[in-house]
Design a protein around this motif. Sequence first.
Motif, PDB file in Angstrom:
ATOM      1  N   PHE A 108       0.728  81.580 -16.862  1.00 59.86           N
ATOM      2  CA  PHE A 108       1.766  81.766 -17.878  1.00 59.86           C
ATOM      3  C   PHE A 108       2.766  82.824 -17.427  1.00 59.86           C
ATOM      4  O   PHE A 108       3.973  82.703 -17.651  1.00 59.86           O
ATOM      5  CB  PHE A 108       1.107  82.158 -19.201  1.00 59.86           C
ATOM      6  N   TYR A 109       2.268  83.873 -16.767  1.00 65.29           N
ATOM      7  CA  TYR A 109       3.125  84.986 -16.365  1.00 65.29           C
ATOM      8  C   TYR A 109       4.152  84.548 -15.319  1.00 65.29           C
ATOM      9  O   TYR A 109       5.304  85.001 -15.343  1.00 65.29           O
ATOM     10  CB  TYR A 109       2.262  86.129 -15.817  1.00 65.29           C
ATOM     11  N   PHE A 177       5.303  91.113 -20.214  1.00 62.65           N
ATOM     12  CA  PHE A 177       4.268  90.290 -19.586  1.00 62.65           C
ATOM     13  C   PHE A 177       4.109  90.735 -18.132  1.00 62.65           C
ATOM     14  O   PHE A 177       4.981  90.496 -17.304  1.00 62.65           O
ATOM     15  CB  PHE A 177       4.637  88.810 -19.673  1.00 62.65           C
ATOM     16  N   GLU A 178       2.995  91.407 -17.850  1.00 64.36           N
ATOM     17  CA  GLU A 178       2.756  92.008 -16.540  1.00 64.36           C
ATOM     18  C   GLU A 178       1.861  91.099 -15.719  1.00 64.36           C
ATOM     19  O   GLU A 178       0.696  90.877 -16.061  1.00 64.36           O
ATOM     20  CB  GLU A 178       2.127  93.390 -16.725  1.00 64.36           C
ATOM     21  N   GLU A 221       6.421  96.842 -15.468  1.00 62.80           N
ATOM     22  CA  GLU A 221       7.337  95.893 -14.861  1.00 62.80           C
ATOM     23  C   GLU A 221       6.880  94.473 -15.190  1.00 62.80           C
ATOM     24  O   GLU A 221       5.704  94.155 -15.105  1.00 62.80           O
ATOM     25  CB  GLU A 221       7.395  96.080 -13.345  1.00 62.80           C
ATOM     26  N   GLY A 222       7.816  93.641 -15.546  1.00 62.67           N
ATOM     27  CA  GLY A 222       7.485  92.257 -15.861  1.00 62.67           C
ATOM     28  C   GLY A 222       8.613  91.621 -16.640  1.00 62.67           C
ATOM     29  O   GLY A 222       9.724  92.130 -16.683  1.00 62.67           O
ATOM     30  N   VAL A 223       8.318  90.519 -17.270  1.00 63.20           N
ATOM     31  CA  VAL A 223       9.297  89.847 -18.119  1.00 63.20           C
ATOM     32  C   VAL A 223       9.187  90.425 -19.524  1.00 63.20           C
ATOM     33  O   VAL A 223       8.088  90.544 -20.068  1.00 63.20           O
ATOM     34  CB  VAL A 223       9.058  88.322 -18.136  1.00 63.20           C
ATOM     35  N   THR A 224      10.320  90.790 -20.097  1.00 59.13           N
ATOM     36  CA  THR A 224      10.336  91.401 -21.429  1.00 59.13           C
ATOM     37  C   THR A 224      10.826  90.402 -22.471  1.00 59.13           C
ATOM     38  O   THR A 224      11.878  89.779 -22.291  1.00 59.13           O
ATOM     39  CB  THR A 224      11.245  92.640 -21.463  1.00 59.13           C
ATOM     40  N   ALA A 225      10.061  90.257 -23.551  1.00 59.28           N
ATOM     41  CA  ALA A 225      10.476  89.445 -24.699  1.00 59.28           C
ATOM     42  C   ALA A 225      10.737  90.394 -25.864  1.00 59.28           C
ATOM     43  O   ALA A 225       9.895  91.234 -26.189  1.00 59.28           O
ATOM     44  CB  ALA A 225       9.395  88.434 -25.067  1.00 59.28           C
TER      45      ALA A 225
END
Length: 267
Positions: A108-109, A177-178, A221-225
């Motif tokens: 998913f990440y 999402f890390e 660090e990752g995608v931010t929602a």
Amino acid sequence: MAKVKHTNGIIVGTINGMNYYEQYGQQIVRKAGGGFNRDAIMNKDSMAPVRHNMSLFGNLMHENKLIRQGLAPLYAGRKFAHLHSKMQNPLRAIASLDPAEEKSEQSFYIGMKDPRGQSIFKSFCFTPDVKLSRLIPYTIRYDVKSHAVKLPNFDHRYLNGPKFATHVMLRVVQLVFEEQQRDVYSFVEAPVLVDLEKDVQNLSFDPSPIDLPLSVIEEVEGVTAVFVGARFLMEQNGNLYDLEGDDALSIGCVAVVNGGAPRCCGG
């Protein structure tokens, strides 16, 4: 053997080769058996695709739970039936964007790094009864550099909340999402209470520090929602009470961006 649930008369068990069980309060009947058993599923080569699907399903249920836990401050005091099951299909669609050959290895990440995955996630309605855009019919902007959420030209007169609402509480939650740890970090901002009897314009939600030990994390660090929750309340005798009804609470994802939330933890 079958048993009858006396509360609603539903039969649970097997009778004459038919399985009887309850689903969402209704009586369901299916033919028993099916040719598969646990040993075959876990060991037969022909069942490998089934095992991969089971593994992916389990992974996605874990992410599903982490997302709902991260959004708990917005849902506080309210429950939405079958939300977790409704989330599974979009999460699976996002994971399918991972180019890994085996389904069990799809992440998913990684899917969330794909613009298509971000679009799927952002379009999902996290409060099935009502979309945020219907209750708050205004542009909600997210500034990537400052990590701030703004509602320019906000005018309470055109909100679509309950008739007797006197206030609306707006709150921002950012989920990151890390990928490396396969974890979801939640950053909850302080709520902003808006008196609906006063003119309010240009609302802004600036990020606040999170309360995490320095030894755990300095930067995610990752995608931010980015989520905004709108909760309508009524004032009575100086006290504020949550209103019930489909139009009293809505949660929406207003932005999904690559890059984490630069939060320094500790003192």
